[in-house]
Design a protein around this motif. Structure first.
Motif, PDB file in Angstrom:
ATOM      1  N   LYS A   2       0.836  -1.191   0.000  1.00 46.71           N
ATOM      2  CA  LYS A   2       0.000   0.000   0.000  1.00 46.71           C
ATOM      3  C   LYS A   2       0.875   1.246   0.000  1.00 46.71           C
ATOM      4  CE  LYS A   2      -4.286   0.284   1.596  1.00 46.71           C
ATOM      5  NZ  LYS A   2      -5.389   0.391   2.493  1.00 46.71           N
ATOM      6  N   PHE A   3       0.526   2.166  -0.872  1.00 43.27           N
ATOM      7  CA  PHE A   3       1.233   3.437  -0.945  1.00 43.27           C
ATOM      8  C   PHE A   3       0.342   4.533  -0.396  1.00 43.27           C
ATOM      9  CE2 PHE A   3       3.604   1.293  -4.367  1.00 43.27           C
ATOM     10  CZ  PHE A   3       4.887   1.605  -3.966  1.00 43.27           C
ATOM     11  N   SER A   4       0.924   5.375   0.424  1.00 45.50           N
ATOM     12  CA  SER A   4       0.246   6.602   0.826  1.00 45.50           C
ATOM     13  C   SER A   4       0.875   7.724   0.002  1.00 45.50           C
ATOM     14  CB  SER A   4       0.437   6.853   2.319  1.00 45.50           C
ATOM     15  OG  SER A   4       1.804   7.029   2.604  1.00 45.50           O
ATOM     16  N   LEU A   5       0.290   8.881   0.050  1.00 50.40           N
ATOM     17  CA  LEU A   5       0.813  10.004  -0.732  1.00 50.40           C
ATOM     18  C   LEU A   5       2.253  10.343  -0.353  1.00 50.40           C
ATOM     19  CD1 LEU A   5       0.245  12.095  -2.915  1.00 50.40           C
ATOM     20  CD2 LEU A   5      -0.636  13.592  -1.128  1.00 50.40           C
ATOM     21  N   PRO A   6       2.611  10.443   0.925  1.00 48.51           N
ATOM     22  CA  PRO A   6       4.005  10.754   1.263  1.00 48.51           C
ATOM     23  C   PRO A   6       4.996   9.684   0.788  1.00 48.51           C
ATOM     24  CG  PRO A   6       2.601  11.126   3.171  1.00 48.51           C
ATOM     25  CD  PRO A   6       1.761  10.466   2.131  1.00 48.51           C
ATOM     26  N   VAL A   7       4.614   8.418   0.888  1.00 51.05           N
ATOM     27  CA  VAL A   7       5.508   7.347   0.442  1.00 51.05           C
ATOM     28  C   VAL A   7       5.697   7.413  -1.074  1.00 51.05           C
ATOM     29  CG1 VAL A   7       5.745   4.839   0.236  1.00 51.05           C
ATOM     30  CG2 VAL A   7       4.966   5.840   2.377  1.00 51.05           C
ATOM     31  N   LEU A   9       5.336  10.014  -3.095  1.00 43.84           N
ATOM     32  CA  LEU A   9       6.139  11.188  -3.464  1.00 43.84           C
ATOM     33  C   LEU A   9       7.602  10.994  -3.068  1.00 43.84           C
ATOM     34  CD1 LEU A   9       3.722  14.135  -2.650  1.00 43.84           C
ATOM     35  CD2 LEU A   9       4.391  13.260  -4.886  1.00 43.84           C
ATOM     36  N   GLY A  10       7.844  10.307  -1.973  1.00 45.64           N
ATOM     37  CA  GLY A  10       9.212  10.000  -1.577  1.00 45.64           C
ATOM     38  C   GLY A  10       9.901   9.103  -2.586  1.00 45.64           C
ATOM     39  N   VAL A  11       9.180   8.109  -3.092  1.00 46.24           N
ATOM     40  CA  VAL A  11       9.735   7.235  -4.120  1.00 46.24           C
ATOM     41  C   VAL A  11      10.045   8.031  -5.380  1.00 46.24           C
ATOM     42  CG1 VAL A  11       9.183   5.297  -5.652  1.00 46.24           C
ATOM     43  CG2 VAL A  11       8.642   5.152  -3.230  1.00 46.24           C
ATOM     44  N   LEU A  12       9.149   8.936  -5.759  1.00 43.73           N
ATOM     45  CA  LEU A  12       9.390   9.804  -6.917  1.00 43.73           C
ATOM     46  C   LEU A  12      10.654  10.638  -6.722  1.00 43.73           C
ATOM     47  CD1 LEU A  12       8.451  11.099  -9.619  1.00 43.73           C
ATOM     48  CD2 LEU A  12       7.219  12.760  -8.220  1.00 43.73           C
ATOM     49  N   LEU A  13      10.820  11.215  -5.554  1.00 43.21           N
ATOM     50  CA  LEU A  13      12.009  12.031  -5.285  1.00 43.21           C
ATOM     51  C   LEU A  13      13.290  11.199  -5.304  1.00 43.21           C
ATOM     52  CD1 LEU A  13      10.746  14.476  -2.518  1.00 43.21           C
ATOM     53  CD2 LEU A  13      11.225  14.975  -4.919  1.00 43.21           C
ATOM     54  N   ILE A  52      -1.255  12.386 -13.379  1.00 48.65           N
ATOM     55  CA  ILE A  52      -2.057  11.657 -14.355  1.00 48.65           C
ATOM     56  C   ILE A  52      -2.296  10.233 -13.876  1.00 48.65           C
ATOM     57  CG2 ILE A  52      -2.021  10.686 -16.691  1.00 48.65           C
ATOM     58  CD1 ILE A  52      -0.576  13.271 -17.550  1.00 48.65           C
ATOM     59  N   GLY A  53      -1.275   9.608 -13.305  1.00 45.06           N
ATOM     60  CA  GLY A  53      -1.425   8.252 -12.789  1.00 45.06           C
ATOM     61  C   GLY A  53      -2.423   8.165 -11.654  1.00 45.06           C
ATOM     62  N   VAL A  54      -2.404   9.143 -10.771  1.00 45.15           N
ATOM     63  CA  VAL A  54      -3.360   9.157  -9.655  1.00 45.15           C
ATOM     64  C   VAL A  54      -4.783   9.294 -10.191  1.00 45.15           C
ATOM     65  CG1 VAL A  54      -4.180  10.533  -7.703  1.00 45.15           C
ATOM     66  CG2 VAL A  54      -1.755   9.979  -7.912  1.00 45.15           C
ATOM     67  N   LYS A  55      -4.982  10.208 -11.128  1.00 50.81           N
ATOM     68  CA  LYS A  55      -6.316  10.398 -11.692  1.00 50.81           C
ATOM     69  C   LYS A  55      -6.779   9.155 -12.449  1.00 50.81           C
ATOM     70  CE  LYS A  55      -7.432  14.233 -10.058  1.00 50.81           C
ATOM     71  NZ  LYS A  55      -8.512  14.251  -9.069  1.00 50.81           N
ATOM     72  N   HIS A  56      -5.884   8.503 -13.154  1.00 51.76           N
ATOM     73  CA  HIS A  56      -6.245   7.280 -13.858  1.00 51.76           C
ATOM     74  C   HIS A  56      -6.610   6.175 -12.857  1.00 51.76           C
ATOM     75  CE1 HIS A  56      -6.441   4.269 -16.949  1.00 51.76           C
ATOM     76  NE2 HIS A  56      -5.575   3.517 -16.296  1.00 51.76           N
ATOM     77  N   GLY A  57      -5.871   6.098 -11.774  1.00 51.48           N
ATOM     78  CA  GLY A  57      -6.185   5.122 -10.736  1.00 51.48           C
ATOM     79  C   GLY A  57      -7.541   5.373 -10.104  1.00 51.48           C
ATOM     80  N   GLU A  58      -7.858   6.634  -9.886  1.00 53.50           N
ATOM     81  CA  GLU A  58      -9.178   6.969  -9.344  1.00 53.50           C
ATOM     82  C   GLU A  58     -10.283   6.586 -10.325  1.00 53.50           C
ATOM     83  OE1 GLU A  58      -9.012  11.131  -8.489  1.00 53.50           O
ATOM     84  OE2 GLU A  58      -7.789  10.850  -6.688  1.00 53.50           O
ATOM     85  N   PHE A  59     -10.042   6.826 -11.606  1.00 54.17           N
ATOM     86  CA  PHE A  59     -11.008   6.466 -12.631  1.00 54.17           C
ATOM     87  C   PHE A  59     -11.226   4.956 -12.673  1.00 54.17           C
ATOM     88  CE2 PHE A  59     -11.559   5.006 -17.047  1.00 54.17           C
ATOM     89  CZ  PHE A  59     -12.821   5.496 -17.299  1.00 54.17           C
TER      90      PHE A  59
END
Length: 63
Positions: A2-7, A9-13, A52-59
């Motif tokens: 499970k990914f949360s938003l901080p995790v 974004l941390g992976v992205l950084l 875009i990935g987050v929005k696609h996941g929500e869709f």
């Protein structure tokens, strides 16, 4: 996993940091060029793709 938003974004950084660090250490470009031009563009592209990935996941989760 499970990914949360901080995790996420941390992976992205971390990914952007490894890419910028590798390019700066390789000597292909001047370090100033990498820090002023490549790093911001990688970060902006990563954030746009993330959004875009987050929005696609929500869709996909809706239907």
């Amino acid at each position: 996993m499970k990914f949360s938003l901080p995790v996420a974004l941390g992976v992205l950084l971390v990914i952007v940091g490894v890419g910028v660090g590798g390019l700066a250490a390789s000597g292909v470009m001047a370090v100033g060029t990498v820090m002023m031009m490549v790093a911001p563009s990688m970060l902006v592209f990563g954030l746009v793709a993330f959004g875009i990935g987050v929005k696609h996941g929500e869709f996909r989760a809706e239907g």
